[in-house]
Motif scaffolding. Structure first.
Motif, PDB file in Angstrom:
ATOM      1  N   LYS A 129       0.841  -1.214   0.000  1.00 22.06           N
ATOM      2  CA  LYS A 129       0.000   0.000   0.000  1.00 22.06           C
ATOM      3  C   LYS A 129       0.863   1.245   0.000  1.00 22.06           C
ATOM      4  CE  LYS A 129      -3.864   2.122   2.457  1.00 22.06           C
ATOM      5  NZ  LYS A 129      -4.788   2.010   3.613  1.00 22.06           N
ATOM      6  N   ARG A 130       1.990   1.209   0.726  1.00 20.87           N
ATOM      7  CA  ARG A 130       2.888   2.370   0.781  1.00 20.87           C
ATOM      8  C   ARG A 130       3.511   2.638  -0.585  1.00 20.87           C
ATOM      9  NH1 ARG A 130       8.148   2.142   1.260  1.00 20.87           N
ATOM     10  NH2 ARG A 130       8.121   0.008   2.097  1.00 20.87           N
ATOM     11  N   LEU A 131       3.849   1.561  -1.304  1.00 23.37           N
ATOM     12  CA  LEU A 131       4.509   1.723  -2.594  1.00 23.37           C
ATOM     13  C   LEU A 131       3.526   2.093  -3.710  1.00 23.37           C
ATOM     14  CD1 LEU A 131       6.935  -1.330  -2.391  1.00 23.37           C
ATOM     15  CD2 LEU A 131       7.593   1.089  -2.369  1.00 23.37           C
ATOM     16  N   LEU A 132       2.306   1.528  -3.623  1.00 27.34           N
ATOM     17  CA  LEU A 132       1.332   1.768  -4.701  1.00 27.34           C
ATOM     18  C   LEU A 132       0.265   2.785  -4.351  1.00 27.34           C
ATOM     19  CD1 LEU A 132       0.757  -1.903  -5.934  1.00 27.34           C
ATOM     20  CD2 LEU A 132       2.361  -0.182  -6.822  1.00 27.34           C
ATOM     21  N   GLY A 133       0.175   3.115  -3.050  1.00 23.27           N
ATOM     22  CA  GLY A 133      -0.834   4.079  -2.630  1.00 23.27           C
ATOM     23  C   GLY A 133      -2.205   3.467  -2.507  1.00 23.27           C
ATOM     24  N   SER A 134      -2.287   2.128  -2.723  1.00 23.42           N
ATOM     25  CA  SER A 134      -3.581   1.434  -2.617  1.00 23.42           C
ATOM     26  C   SER A 134      -3.330  -0.026  -2.260  1.00 23.42           C
ATOM     27  CB  SER A 134      -4.351   1.513  -3.940  1.00 23.42           C
ATOM     28  OG  SER A 134      -5.527   0.692  -3.892  1.00 23.42           O
ATOM     29  N   ALA A 135      -4.240  -0.609  -1.442  1.00 23.07           N
ATOM     30  CA  ALA A 135      -4.109  -2.019  -1.067  1.00 23.07           C
ATOM     31  C   ALA A 135      -4.593  -2.926  -2.181  1.00 23.07           C
ATOM     32  CB  ALA A 135      -4.905  -2.297   0.219  1.00 23.07           C
ATOM     33  N   ASP A 136      -5.320  -2.361  -3.135  1.00 22.50           N
ATOM     34  CA  ASP A 136      -5.858  -3.142  -4.249  1.00 22.50           C
ATOM     35  C   ASP A 136      -4.899  -3.027  -5.434  1.00 22.50           C
ATOM     36  OD1 ASP A 136      -7.272  -4.489  -6.133  1.00 22.50           O
ATOM     37  OD2 ASP A 136      -8.953  -3.078  -6.228  1.00 22.50           O
ATOM     38  N   PRO A 137      -4.150  -4.067  -5.746  1.00 21.88           N
ATOM     39  CA  PRO A 137      -3.164  -3.987  -6.835  1.00 21.88           C
ATOM     40  C   PRO A 137      -3.805  -3.901  -8.218  1.00 21.88           C
ATOM     41  CG  PRO A 137      -3.329  -6.230  -6.023  1.00 21.88           C
ATOM     42  CD  PRO A 137      -4.160  -5.392  -5.095  1.00 21.88           C
ATOM     43  N   ASP A 138      -5.113  -4.214  -8.305  1.00 25.66           N
ATOM     44  CA  ASP A 138      -5.788  -4.188  -9.611  1.00 25.66           C
ATOM     45  C   ASP A 138      -6.424  -2.833  -9.948  1.00 25.66           C
ATOM     46  OD1 ASP A 138      -5.168  -6.875 -10.091  1.00 25.66           O
ATOM     47  OD2 ASP A 138      -6.902  -7.571  -8.936  1.00 25.66           O
ATOM     48  N   GLU A 187       2.608   1.737 -10.067  1.00 24.29           N
ATOM     49  CA  GLU A 187       3.627   0.697 -10.243  1.00 24.29           C
ATOM     50  C   GLU A 187       4.493   0.994 -11.453  1.00 24.29           C
ATOM     51  OE1 GLU A 187       4.081  -4.171 -10.638  1.00 24.29           O
ATOM     52  OE2 GLU A 187       2.090  -3.273 -10.357  1.00 24.29           O
ATOM     53  N   GLU A 188       3.908   1.554 -12.529  1.00 31.63           N
ATOM     54  CA  GLU A 188       4.662   1.885 -13.743  1.00 31.63           C
ATOM     55  C   GLU A 188       5.674   2.994 -13.489  1.00 31.63           C
ATOM     56  OE1 GLU A 188       1.815   2.858 -16.684  1.00 31.63           O
ATOM     57  OE2 GLU A 188       1.112   0.787 -16.985  1.00 31.63           O
ATOM     58  N   GLU A 189       5.338   3.858 -12.535  1.00 32.90           N
ATOM     59  CA  GLU A 189       6.185   5.019 -12.271  1.00 32.90           C
ATOM     60  C   GLU A 189       7.290   4.735 -11.242  1.00 32.90           C
ATOM     61  OE1 GLU A 189       3.489   8.004 -11.068  1.00 32.90           O
ATOM     62  OE2 GLU A 189       2.646   8.325 -13.081  1.00 32.90           O
ATOM     63  N   LEU A 190       7.274   3.486 -10.654  1.00 30.99           N
ATOM     64  CA  LEU A 190       8.282   3.144  -9.644  1.00 30.99           C
ATOM     65  C   LEU A 190       9.635   2.965 -10.295  1.00 30.99           C
ATOM     66  CD1 LEU A 190       6.374   0.499  -7.459  1.00 30.99           C
ATOM     67  CD2 LEU A 190       6.864   2.885  -6.867  1.00 30.99           C
ATOM     68  N   ASP A 191      10.693   3.359  -9.555  1.00 29.63           N
ATOM     69  CA  ASP A 191      12.037   3.130 -10.078  1.00 29.63           C
ATOM     70  C   ASP A 191      12.435   1.665  -9.834  1.00 29.63           C
ATOM     71  OD1 ASP A 191      12.813   2.806  -7.406  1.00 29.63           O
ATOM     72  OD2 ASP A 191      13.452   4.920  -7.231  1.00 29.63           O
ATOM     73  N   HIS A 192      13.625   1.304 -10.258  1.00 28.73           N
ATOM     74  CA  HIS A 192      14.074  -0.085 -10.206  1.00 28.73           C
ATOM     75  C   HIS A 192      14.091  -0.619  -8.772  1.00 28.73           C
ATOM     76  CE1 HIS A 192      16.282  -3.716 -11.073  1.00 28.73           C
ATOM     77  NE2 HIS A 192      17.227  -3.355 -10.188  1.00 28.73           N
ATOM     78  N   LYS A 221      12.433   0.437  -6.095  1.00 36.98           N
ATOM     79  CA  LYS A 221      11.083   0.352  -5.552  1.00 36.98           C
ATOM     80  C   LYS A 221      10.349  -0.873  -6.105  1.00 36.98           C
ATOM     81  CE  LYS A 221      11.088   4.139  -3.051  1.00 36.98           C
ATOM     82  NZ  LYS A 221      10.947   4.082  -1.572  1.00 36.98           N
ATOM     83  N   LYS A 222      10.594  -1.151  -7.405  1.00 38.36           N
ATOM     84  CA  LYS A 222       9.945  -2.326  -7.985  1.00 38.36           C
ATOM     85  C   LYS A 222      10.445  -3.622  -7.320  1.00 38.36           C
ATOM     86  CE  LYS A 222       8.670  -0.545 -12.538  1.00 38.36           C
ATOM     87  NZ  LYS A 222       8.822  -0.686 -14.005  1.00 38.36           N
ATOM     88  N   GLU A 223      11.742  -3.677  -7.012  1.00 39.06           N
ATOM     89  CA  GLU A 223      12.277  -4.854  -6.312  1.00 39.06           C
ATOM     90  C   GLU A 223      11.662  -4.976  -4.919  1.00 39.06           C
ATOM     91  OE1 GLU A 223      16.489  -4.752  -6.165  1.00 39.06           O
ATOM     92  OE2 GLU A 223      16.736  -5.531  -8.212  1.00 39.06           O
ATOM     93  N   GLU A 224      11.484  -3.833  -4.260  1.00 42.45           N
ATOM     94  CA  GLU A 224      10.863  -3.831  -2.932  1.00 42.45           C
ATOM     95  C   GLU A 224       9.419  -4.313  -3.032  1.00 42.45           C
ATOM     96  OE1 GLU A 224      10.052  -0.703   0.759  1.00 42.45           O
ATOM     97  OE2 GLU A 224      11.286  -0.078  -0.962  1.00 42.45           O
ATOM     98  N   LEU A 225       8.717  -3.875  -4.112  1.00 43.29           N
ATOM     99  CA  LEU A 225       7.327  -4.309  -4.303  1.00 43.29           C
ATOM    100  C   LEU A 225       7.264  -5.812  -4.572  1.00 43.29           C
ATOM    101  CD1 LEU A 225       4.320  -3.650  -4.730  1.00 43.29           C
ATOM    102  CD2 LEU A 225       4.852  -3.176  -7.139  1.00 43.29           C
TER     103      LEU A 225
END
Length: 466
Positions: free
Chosen positions: A120-129, A137-142, A144-148
């Motif tokens: 939720k912290r990384l995407l701003g929402s608990a719903d990934p869909d 998620e598209e705007e995350l850097d490398h 952050k994506k590994e953390e996700l």
């Protein structure tokens, strides 16, 4: 160990809607300890009852009854203590499984919530869909994506661990619950067998007296039937009285079967001894063996009749073949002049042939004497057949087949006498030397009476159900 339901999480998202492994471990443990203490108290009482049973210093008429009662009650308490101990063991296993399941599911929930918070912290929402989550998620850097990716892995592992813990606990708890139900279902008063056992125990005195009376009546009936058949072989008797003999024998057989069934039931429930069962079986086997011997006598007599008939035919043929007079008479027939002379010659030849014919086997059984009936074990019909075989053997002293068949018949008759004497001696000896439930002061050989009352399980087979 967990401290009970009061500290369990109330919110199980994202793994489930509610607590998947509810229960109070401390409560189950307390129940286990209570079961243990109850079993220990019962064991203490068992020890006291054993002291009473083994006490050789007690004196008085009440001692045997007291010690017998203590033995039986001790056996039932042992069964009860065993059940408490087995239930206690199952409760202990249940507490362990519940504690492990609650710890595992709580740990999985904590990991899942932590991973969900990171997502939720990384995407701003608990719903990934959601559209916003996909765009974020598209705007995350490398990095952050590994953390996700890591957070999603942790969540998937938490869900897997959670599911495995729940399924394992459900399977084990069902198995434990079934074992506990099986133990509880085998309660002291549960089931048809226990009901039968208790009925027998409640009416044991009346049952013992009834069986003893039936035993005496059966003995009297057998003796009366024997007396009727023996007298009938010697004197004319009314048909109604003769018809009574097989009825008395049938009653004796039925009484023996009933006695065997009841004594077996009493021994199996700890209310009687296996000695009585063995005695009843021996009596029925003797009866069955007597039937087999009777068939042996009948078969021997029939074989003697056949052999005697064949021997007579052979002897007749030999006599005719070796008769000079027959040859002369046959010549006279051939040389006779005229019909009158020929008829006279033929008549002389036939008369001579009849004189050479050896008498065949008798078709009627002879009437036995009292002594012969006694030698055949008290059965007039068998005595007549033995006598018949002996007479046929005497007619053909040199014929091996007739002699062998007659010997077989006589031997079977002797076996019948042995069975009759042995069975009667056992029956009368048992009644003479054994104790009585009707008359407690009857003289008896105490070791023999105690041997008949022997029972491996003082409280019956039903008390040792798992």
């Amino acid at each position: 160990m967990a401290t009970g339901t009061k500290n369990r999480p109330t919110d199980w998202h994202p793994l489930g809607e509610a607590d998947p492994t509810p229960g109070d471990v401390d409560g189950v443990t307390a129940g286990q300890k209570n079961m243990q203490s109850t079993a220990a108290e019962i064991r203490l009482q068992i020890k006291k009852l054993k002291t009473i049973s083994d006490d050789t210093t007690l004196k008085g008429k009440y001692v045997d009854e007291l010690q017998s009662g203590a033995d039986k009650f001790r056996g039932k308490l042992e069964k009860s203590a065993g059940r408490y101990e087995r239930v206690s063991a199952q409760l202990g296993e249940w507490a362990t499984e519940l504690d492990f399941a609650q710890t595992s599911t709580a740990k999985a929930l904590s990991s899942a919530k932590s991973a969900q918070a990171d997502i939720k912290r990384l995407l701003g929402s608990a719903d990934p869909d959601s559209e916003s989550a996909k765009k974020a998620e598209e705007e995350l850097d490398h990095h952050k994506k590994e953390e996700l990716h890591h957070a999603r892995g942790v969540l998937a592992t938490a869900k897997s661990d959670y599911q495995h813990s729940v399924e394992s606990y459900e399977a084990k708890s069902k198995d434990i619950a079934k074992k506990i139900r099986d133990i509880i279902d085998d309660a002291l008063e549960d089931g048809f067998w226990s009901w039968v056992s208790n009925i027998i125990e409640q009416h044991i005195d009346a049952i013992k007296i009834t069986l003893e009376v039936i035993g005496y009546i059966a003995t009297i009936a057998a003796i009366a039937a024997l007396a009727i058949t023996v007298l009938a072989a010697c004197i004319a008797m009314p048909g109604l009285l003769l018809a009574l003999a097989p009825m008395l024998l049938t009653f004796g057989t039925v009484a023996s079967v009933v006695s065997l069934g009841m004594h077996s039931l009493m021994a199996a429930t700890g209310n009687g001894g296996w000695g009585d069962v063995g005695f009843d079986i021996l009596g029925l086997l003797t009866f069955k063996a007597g039937g087999a011997v009777a068939r042996g006598v009948e078969q021997g007599a029939a074989a003697t009749q056949r052999a005697s008939t064949q021997a007579a035919r052979r002897a007749t043929a030999d006599a005719m073949a070796n008769s000079p007079k027959r040859d002369a008479l046959q010549l006279a027939v051939r040389q006779a002049k005229g019909k009158k002379a020929r008829d006279a010659a033929l008549a002389n030849l036939e008369k001579h042939k009849k004189s050479l014919k050896v008498r065949g086997a008798a078709q009627q059984l002879p009437k036995p004497t009292l002594a012969e009936i006694a030698k055949a074990g008290g059965d007039p019909n068998l005595a007549a057949q033995v006598k018949y075989a002996g007479r046929e053997a005497a007619k053909h002293g040199r014929d091996a087949a007739t002699q062998s068949a007659a010997h077989q018949t006589a031997r079977a008759g002797a076996k019948n006498l042995g069975l009759f004497v042995g069975g009667t001696a056992l029956d009368l000896g048992d009644k003479a030397t054994g104790s009585s439930d009707i008359y407690s002061k009857k003289w008896n050989i105490e070791p023999y009476s105690e041997a008949k009352d022997w029972n491996l399980y003082n409280t019956g087979l039903y008390d040792f159900a798992p």
